[in-house]
Write a protein that holds these residues in place. Structure first.
Motif, PDB file in Angstrom:
ATOM      1  N   GLU A   5       0.973  -1.356   0.074  1.00  0.00           N
ATOM      2  CA  GLU A   5      -0.013   0.033  -0.181  1.00  0.00           C
ATOM      3  C   GLU A   5       0.846   1.162  -0.089  1.00  0.00           C
ATOM      4  O   GLU A   5      -0.335   2.594  -0.211  1.00  0.00           O
ATOM      5  CB  GLU A   5      -0.688   0.051   1.222  1.00  0.00           C
ATOM      6  CG  GLU A   5      -2.057  -0.930   1.478  1.00  0.00           C
ATOM      7  CD  GLU A   5      -2.653  -1.517   2.336  1.00  0.00           C
ATOM      8  OE1 GLU A   5      -2.852   0.009   3.916  1.00  0.00           O
ATOM      9  OE2 GLU A   5      -3.756  -1.990   2.833  1.00  0.00           O
ATOM     10  N   LEU A   6       2.123   1.355  -0.066  1.00  0.00           N
ATOM     11  CA  LEU A   6       2.955   1.886   0.485  1.00  0.00           C
ATOM     12  C   LEU A   6       3.848   2.773  -1.181  1.00  0.00           C
ATOM     13  O   LEU A   6       3.359   2.091  -1.693  1.00  0.00           O
ATOM     14  CB  LEU A   6       4.308   1.815   1.126  1.00  0.00           C
ATOM     15  CG  LEU A   6       3.898   1.548   2.889  1.00  0.00           C
ATOM     16  CD1 LEU A   6       5.305   1.214   3.181  1.00  0.00           C
ATOM     17  CD2 LEU A   6       3.369   2.967   3.234  1.00  0.00           C
ATOM     18  N   ASP A   7       3.657   3.999  -0.656  1.00  0.00           N
ATOM     19  CA  ASP A   7       4.526   4.272  -2.588  1.00  0.00           C
ATOM     20  C   ASP A   7       5.924   4.319  -2.284  1.00  0.00           C
ATOM     21  O   ASP A   7       6.303   5.111  -3.626  1.00  0.00           O
ATOM     22  CB  ASP A   7       4.143   5.566  -3.003  1.00  0.00           C
ATOM     23  CG  ASP A   7       3.825   6.625  -1.801  1.00  0.00           C
ATOM     24  OD1 ASP A   7       4.756   6.284  -0.677  1.00  0.00           O
ATOM     25  OD2 ASP A   7       2.573   7.920  -2.203  1.00  0.00           O
ATOM     26  N   PHE A   8       6.495   4.169  -1.618  1.00  0.00           N
ATOM     27  CA  PHE A   8       8.035   3.645  -1.065  1.00  0.00           C
ATOM     28  C   PHE A   8       8.177   2.562  -0.879  1.00  0.00           C
ATOM     29  O   PHE A   8       7.336   1.888   0.511  1.00  0.00           O
ATOM     30  CB  PHE A   8       8.280   4.927  -0.695  1.00  0.00           C
ATOM     31  CG  PHE A   8       8.186   5.016   0.788  1.00  0.00           C
ATOM     32  CD1 PHE A   8       8.469   4.435   1.525  1.00  0.00           C
ATOM     33  CD2 PHE A   8       7.149   5.600   1.425  1.00  0.00           C
ATOM     34  CE1 PHE A   8       7.718   4.375   2.984  1.00  0.00           C
ATOM     35  CE2 PHE A   8       5.922   6.151   2.795  1.00  0.00           C
ATOM     36  CZ  PHE A   8       6.910   4.986   3.393  1.00  0.00           C
ATOM     37  N   ALA A   9      10.036   1.870  -1.551  1.00  0.00           N
ATOM     38  CA  ALA A   9      10.296   0.998  -0.212  1.00  0.00           C
ATOM     39  C   ALA A   9      10.331   0.854   1.005  1.00  0.00           C
ATOM     40  O   ALA A   9      10.919   2.083   0.960  1.00  0.00           O
ATOM     41  CB  ALA A   9      11.501   0.177  -1.477  1.00  0.00           C
ATOM     42  N   LEU A  10      10.134  -0.154   1.535  1.00  0.00           N
ATOM     43  CA  LEU A  10      10.795   0.086   2.888  1.00  0.00           C
ATOM     44  C   LEU A  10      12.568   0.483   3.197  1.00  0.00           C
ATOM     45  O   LEU A  10      12.858  -0.797   2.949  1.00  0.00           O
ATOM     46  CB  LEU A  10      10.114  -0.995   4.053  1.00  0.00           C
ATOM     47  CG  LEU A  10       8.537  -0.782   4.616  1.00  0.00           C
ATOM     48  CD1 LEU A  10       8.114  -2.587   4.895  1.00  0.00           C
ATOM     49  CD2 LEU A  10       7.878   0.115   5.477  1.00  0.00           C
ATOM     50  N   ASP A  11      13.088   0.923   4.220  1.00  0.00           N
ATOM     51  CA  ASP A  11      14.460   0.996   4.192  1.00  0.00           C
ATOM     52  C   ASP A  11      14.476  -0.194   5.102  1.00  0.00           C
ATOM     53  O   ASP A  11      13.674  -1.287   5.740  1.00  0.00           O
ATOM     54  CB  ASP A  11      14.804   2.148   4.820  1.00  0.00           C
ATOM     55  CG  ASP A  11      14.906   3.228   4.589  1.00  0.00           C
ATOM     56  OD1 ASP A  11      14.769   3.310   3.109  1.00  0.00           O
ATOM     57  OD2 ASP A  11      15.112   4.282   4.562  1.00  0.00           O
ATOM     58  N   PRO A  12      15.353  -1.234   5.218  1.00  0.00           N
ATOM     59  CA  PRO A  12      16.249  -1.905   6.425  1.00  0.00           C
ATOM     60  C   PRO A  12      15.279  -2.141   7.653  1.00  0.00           C
ATOM     61  O   PRO A  12      15.285  -3.178   7.936  1.00  0.00           O
ATOM     62  CB  PRO A  12      17.164  -2.379   6.167  1.00  0.00           C
ATOM     63  CG  PRO A  12      17.915  -1.446   4.366  1.00  0.00           C
ATOM     64  CD  PRO A  12      16.646  -0.683   4.149  1.00  0.00           C
ATOM     65  N   PHE A  13      15.589  -1.250   8.496  1.00  0.00           N
ATOM     66  CA  PHE A  13      15.427  -1.046   9.673  1.00  0.00           C
ATOM     67  C   PHE A  13      13.795  -0.990  10.310  1.00  0.00           C
ATOM     68  O   PHE A  13      13.710  -1.415  10.704  1.00  0.00           O
ATOM     69  CB  PHE A  13      16.017   0.267  10.520  1.00  0.00           C
ATOM     70  CG  PHE A  13      15.508   1.462  10.449  1.00  0.00           C
ATOM     71  CD1 PHE A  13      14.076   2.042  11.309  1.00  0.00           C
ATOM     72  CD2 PHE A  13      15.799   2.548   9.215  1.00  0.00           C
ATOM     73  CE1 PHE A  13      14.178   2.789  11.112  1.00  0.00           C
ATOM     74  CE2 PHE A  13      14.626   3.855   9.123  1.00  0.00           C
ATOM     75  CZ  PHE A  13      13.780   4.302  10.047  1.00  0.00           C
ATOM     76  N   GLN A  14      12.840  -0.257   8.958  1.00  0.00           N
ATOM     77  CA  GLN A  14      11.948  -0.269   8.661  1.00  0.00           C
ATOM     78  C   GLN A  14      10.741  -1.671   8.715  1.00  0.00           C
ATOM     79  O   GLN A  14      10.342  -2.081   8.967  1.00  0.00           O
ATOM     80  CB  GLN A  14      10.902   0.747   7.556  1.00  0.00           C
ATOM     81  CG  GLN A  14      11.489   1.596   8.216  1.00  0.00           C
ATOM     82  CD  GLN A  14      11.040   3.467   7.006  1.00  0.00           C
ATOM     83  OE1 GLN A  14      11.216   2.384   6.443  1.00  0.00           O
ATOM     84  NE2 GLN A  14      11.211   4.045   6.836  1.00  0.00           N
ATOM     85  N   ALA A  15      12.000  -2.673   8.103  1.00  0.00           N
ATOM     86  CA  ALA A  15      11.477  -3.698   7.069  1.00  0.00           C
ATOM     87  C   ALA A  15      12.110  -4.740   8.802  1.00  0.00           C
ATOM     88  O   ALA A  15      10.772  -5.440   8.881  1.00  0.00           O
ATOM     89  CB  ALA A  15      12.229  -4.154   5.930  1.00  0.00           C
ATOM     90  N   GLU A  16      13.123  -4.270   8.974  1.00  0.00           N
ATOM     91  CA  GLU A  16      13.081  -5.580  10.358  1.00  0.00           C
ATOM     92  C   GLU A  16      12.520  -5.515  11.623  1.00  0.00           C
ATOM     93  O   GLU A  16      12.002  -5.962  11.930  1.00  0.00           O
ATOM     94  CB  GLU A  16      14.705  -5.520  11.280  1.00  0.00           C
ATOM     95  CG  GLU A  16      15.689  -6.006  11.693  1.00  0.00           C
ATOM     96  CD  GLU A  16      16.260  -5.524  11.950  1.00  0.00           C
ATOM     97  OE1 GLU A  16      17.097  -6.066  13.247  1.00  0.00           O
ATOM     98  OE2 GLU A  16      17.321  -4.751  11.657  1.00  0.00           O
ATOM     99  N   ALA A  17      12.089  -4.478  12.066  1.00  0.00           N
ATOM    100  CA  ALA A  17      10.755  -3.588  13.148  1.00  0.00           C
ATOM    101  C   ALA A  17       9.863  -4.220  12.891  1.00  0.00           C
ATOM    102  O   ALA A  17       9.309  -4.512  13.627  1.00  0.00           O
ATOM    103  CB  ALA A  17      11.508  -2.259  13.217  1.00  0.00           C
ATOM    104  N   CYS A  18       9.038  -3.602  11.677  1.00  0.00           N
ATOM    105  CA  CYS A  18       8.084  -4.402  11.600  1.00  0.00           C
ATOM    106  C   CYS A  18       7.627  -5.812  11.141  1.00  0.00           C
ATOM    107  O   CYS A  18       6.538  -6.382  11.917  1.00  0.00           O
ATOM    108  CB  CYS A  18       7.551  -3.789  10.385  1.00  0.00           C
ATOM    109  SG  CYS A  18       7.435  -2.062   9.363  1.00  0.00           S
TER     110      CYS A  18
END
Length: 919
Positions: free
Chosen positions: A33-46
């Motif tokens: 749903e996002l219009d940008f790719a998640l950064d590595p730290f965001q993906a790790e926390a999620c």
């Protein structure tokens, strides 16, 4: 992913992507749903959240930590559960509420702050942290179904005034709730996470030092801009650019040779480039929009005026038209007479040229307009205090630091690396700027190597400010009982840190003791006991200081008495302060307002009220001039004409000199018998005749200082071991003696009333309610009396402010007696929980609640040289409103007081308070 890309991917890549989608369906759904790719730290926390663990995310300002909080919202809605999103300030809550409404719709998102309650039963509710704390203590039904709590800006836990609230929430949240903690970069993230594991269970730590927009550091030396580091490798080693160091040395040499003429101020202090020159330079370099941090409200306002006076204009005709349209729309509800008082036209002139100030003294509505125009790119340069670095999302391309020293309320102190990082973190707008820029303005006292240290150091430790309060104590005992409450306090981050720090302190004490033994050997005197001799010297110094303090108080009382005798037209000399010099008294200012505050006109045509603080000795008129009956001190022409008269007055030389501060011998010191006795003992002591006396004294002084420091360290070791539980015991003992807890540690009716009072002076408020202090007051009087319990002047005043006559005087006098009694009780138990009271806001609150004009109200604040800034008035008035709201709802309070509190709220909520209530 397009079909072409899928075809080109290897089978192994496609398998891994499919496996992750299967393992993390919620995250895949959210990311799509996002219009940008998640950064590595965001993906790790999620991913950690989806696994069911709590997370602590530490990342720089602007890195996108809030995406992790938004994923918690997504998880809650997907599970049919609730998520609370907490922020430290109302402006952030309002901003996040609007973001989530835009994403999930108004029917699924609510907002709860001190001012607003919108859709509070929604599955997603944004709130200030205090609101959640109050819900937990009240056992609110809204907590049912709660699955996630996001604590944005959790590093506020270190705030000395409000930080305890974060720990209370973290400790009290039900075990079933998953905690999402979002923090700025802190250097002890692992320690904080270790504590979170002990109180919340499994917690994943995700730390990112990476800035999404690279930051380039510069120094502006005169008119030349230099890179602070040659390249990234030099930045890691703290190696300053060689060319900058060479020019730094050259400039120091020039300043020394110029002997104060090289762009220095009138006091011989280097002032650097003019502010408009800095903005013009940034404009030429393509570095606007910029935030220029000036650690002074007056400095921010002066910077805008300097740029306007220089004719600086950063906007085009279309932008000016758009700015005016937005400003008129946002301020159309403010009456014209208030706009005049608030300096609206000067403010608008600056905005239309792309310039603005931003600080806590501004009206909240004005600040919000500045923020909106800056984010839209219409305002290009904002001069701000450091408060802008906290909270709302207002990034810039460039950040400028005018100085590396700020006033912290008590003294001028150097910026810490953490503060430097926080301020410069505003530079670089994600998705707009390729890079951000931080510029430090050079001055002779600023060494580029020091700036390099600040820019490269990542030391911003999170330190707990938690301590038990009266309200916390009764709420804890009420919810879990005395024994369990004591254990809960022992599990706080404050105690966790205290226990770890004791080992290091104990080692330091041991080293100090060894050093003192060495010093004692060096101060040994063959003629006698030098330690005894030195103790007499210390006693003499202490006595002299006490006499000097006493003399200052006596001279001050005489000065105040002399001010009361002044008449309109008297010419006086103001001996000290920014307004020192000759002045004409326009209005003596003694009309029933307590300490006289004469309205004067100075030689340089400044008109305003001065206070007793400007006079250390009695003031005597040295001449007279006639003040015209129709004189208007707000008129520049009238001020100019009257000041011209002052210059034409022919004073005798002795008259002109009268009133200048002079040196007077301290006669009190020469007449003091105790001091004479000590001096005689000193002269009789055998060590007084020692030829090496002063050398021994130097060692004794070092030992004395080290002994004092060591005692302080010993006290810390003793106090930190089980400290919170001991403090809690003393708090509960005091509450038991005063009837808020029973002898069996049960909460009484009075205690239940105290449990719903949220204020720094919580127990004093409860005492006032129980003793009927406010029973006879009308609405305006109650608002005035309540202000005593919330207001704190920015600077201390040595004299007591006046208060209106009548019932309110009796109520305030009784409040002061109750406070003194409570402080005695606290002192006897080693507690310091109730701050001193301040009467400085009584008159303004009383006048405002009675319907008087904003002009009169802002001019009646005690202890201020000029009018109170509108932003300060709104902030303190809101706090009075908040307390009145609590009185209106207080269980066990007299019905008459509750009714009067509601009437007072209605009377106060008008004008600037009515149109600032959403701020």
């Amino acid at each position: 992913m397009s079909g072409t890309e899928e075809f080109e991917a290897s089978p192994a890549d496609r398998y891994e992507a499919a496996r992750q989608r299967a393992e993390r369906p919620a995250l895949t759904e959210f990311a799509d749903e996002l219009d940008f790719a998640l950064d590595p730290f965001q993906a790790e926390a999620c991913a950690a959240l989806e696994r069911g663990t709590g997370v602590l995310v530490c990342a720089p300002t602007g890195a996108g930590k809030t995406v992790v909080g938004e994923f918690a919202v997504h998880l809650a809605l997907r599970q049919g559960r609730k998520c609370f999103y907490t922020t430290p300030i109302k402006a952030l809550s309002n901003q996040k509420y609007n973001d989530l409404v835009g994403r999930y719709g108004a029917e699924r998102v609510g907002l709860l702050t001190g001012d607003n309650a919108i859709n509070g039963d929604a599955p997603v509710v944004v709130m200030t942290t205090e609101v959640l704390r109050n819900m937990l203590y009240a056992g609110s039904a809204t907590l049912q179904g709660l699955s996630y709590v996001v604590m944005d800006e959790v590093h506020y836990l270190a705030d000395r005034f409000r930080g305890a609230v974060w720990e209370e929430v973290i400790i009290h949240l039900p075990e079933s709730v998953t905690l999402v903690s979002l923090s700025a970069t802190v250097s002890n993230a692992e320690e904080f996470a270790d504590w979170l594991v002990t109180v919340r269970g499994e917690t994943s730590v995700v730390v990112s030092e990476h800035r999404p927009v690279p930051l380039w550091q510069h120094m502006l030396v005169g008119k030349r801009m230099f890179d602070l580091f040659h390249d990234a490798e030099a930045a890691q080693k703290h190696d300053v650019h060689p060319e900058l160091l060479r020019y730094h040395r050259e400039m120091l040499r020039r300043v020394e040779l110029a002997g104060g003429d090289l762009r220095r101020g009138k006091r011989g202090r280097w002032t650097g480039p003019y502010r408009q020159e800095i903005v013009e330079r940034l404009d030429r370099e393509g570095l606007l929009p910029a935030i220029l941090f000036i650690f002074s409200r007056a400095g921010c306002d002066a910077a805008v005026q300097q740029c306007l006076a220089a004719g600086l204009r950063l906007t085009g005709p279309d932008e000016r038209s758009e700015i005016r349209t937005i400003v008129e729309e946002r301020t159309k509800h403010i009456p014209n007479e208030d706009l005049q008082v608030l300096g609206y036209w000067e403010w608008l002139d600056g905005l239309e040229r792309g310039l603005a100030a931003h600080h806590a003294g501004m009206l909240p509505a004005f600040k919000e307009v500045v923020e909106e125009l800056f984010v839209r790119g219409l305002v290009k340069a904002v001069f701000a205090t450091e408060t802008l670095a906290l909270g709302i999302n207002m990034p810039a391309r460039c950040v400028v630091l005018e100085r590396l020293v700020k006033f912290n309320g008590e003294a001028h102190v150097d910026l810490t690396p953490g503060e430097y990082t926080q301020l410069t973190g505003r530079a670089g707008r994600r998705g707009i700027d390729v890079e951000g820029h931080a510029v430090v303005v050079w001055a002779p006292e600023i060494d580029p190597r020091h700036v390099a240290g600040l820019a490269s150091t990542r030391t911003y430790p999170l330190k707990s400010s938690f301590r038990p309060s009266y309200n916390m104590a009764v709420n804890l005992v009420s919810s879990v009982g005395f024994a369990a409450a004591r254990e809960l306090l022992e599990s706080s981050f404050a105690q966790f840190q205290a226990d770890r720090s004791v080992v290091g302190l104990a080692r330091q004490v041991q080293r100090n003791v060894e050093t003192m033994t060495t010093y004692a050997g060096e101060m040994t005197c063959h003629l006698g006991d030098f330690e005894q001799y030195f103790s007499i010297r210390v006693a003499i110094a202490d006595r002299e200081k006490a006499i000097a303090r006493q003399g200052v108080q006596q001279r001050r009382a005489a000065a105040l008495e002399s001010l009361e005798r002044l008449r309109s037209g008297d010419v006086i000399r103001v001996p000290a302060g920014r307004r020192s010099g000759l002045a004409i008294v326009i209005d003596p200012g003694t009309g029933g307002f307590g300490e006289p505050r004469p309205l004067v006109l100075t030689e340089d045509r400044w008109a305003g009220r001065i206070s007793g603080a400007d006079f250390t000795t009695p003031v005597e008129p040295i001449g007279r001039v006639r003040v015209p009956r129709q004189f208007n001190y707000r008129s520049a022409q009238d001020r100019r004409d009257l000041a011209a008269q002052l210059r034409r007055v022919d004073f005798a030389p002795e008259e002109r000199e009268r009133g200048r501060p002079g040196r007077s011998r301290n006669s009190a010191a020469t007449d003091d018998h105790e001091l004479e006795s000590l001096r005689a003992s000193l002269r009789r002591h055998p060590c007084h005749r020692c030829p090496d006396r002063e050398e021994h004294a130097r060692w004794a002084e070092r030992r004395h200082r080290l002994e004092r420091d060591t005692e302080g360290l010993r006290g810390k070791v003793a106090s930190r071991t089980g400290s919170l539980a001991r403090t809690f015991d003393r708090v509960c003992g005091l509450l038991t003696d005063r009837g808020y807890l029973s002898e069996t540690s049960e909460v009484t009716d009075a205690g239940r009333m105290l449990a719903r009072i949220w204020s720094e002076t919580d127990l004093l408020v409860a005492e006032c309610l129980r003793r009927g202090v406010w029973d006879k007051l009308g609405p305006a009087e109650l608002a005035a009396a309540a202000s005593v319990l919330v207001y704190e002047a920015r600077r201390e005043s040595e004299d007591r402010a006046s208060v209106p006559r009548g019932e309110v005087t009796d109520a305030i006098d009784t409040t002061l007696k109750l406070w003194a009694d409570l402080r005695d009780d606290e002192d006897s138990r080693g507690l310091q929980l109730t701050r001193e009271l301040d009467l400085g806001f009584v008159w303004p609150m009383y006048r405002w609640a009675r319907g008087e004009s904003l002009t009169k109200v802002l001019g009646s604040v005690h202890g201020l040289e000029g009018d109170m800034p509108a932003g300060d008035f709104v902030r303190w008035s809101r706090q009075v409103l908040d307390l009145l709201g609590q009185l209106a709802e207080a269980t066990g309070a007299p019905e008459g007081v509750r009714r009067t509190a509601r009437q007072a709220m209605t009377a106060v909520t008008r004008g600037v308070l009515a149109y600032s209530v959403m701020g």
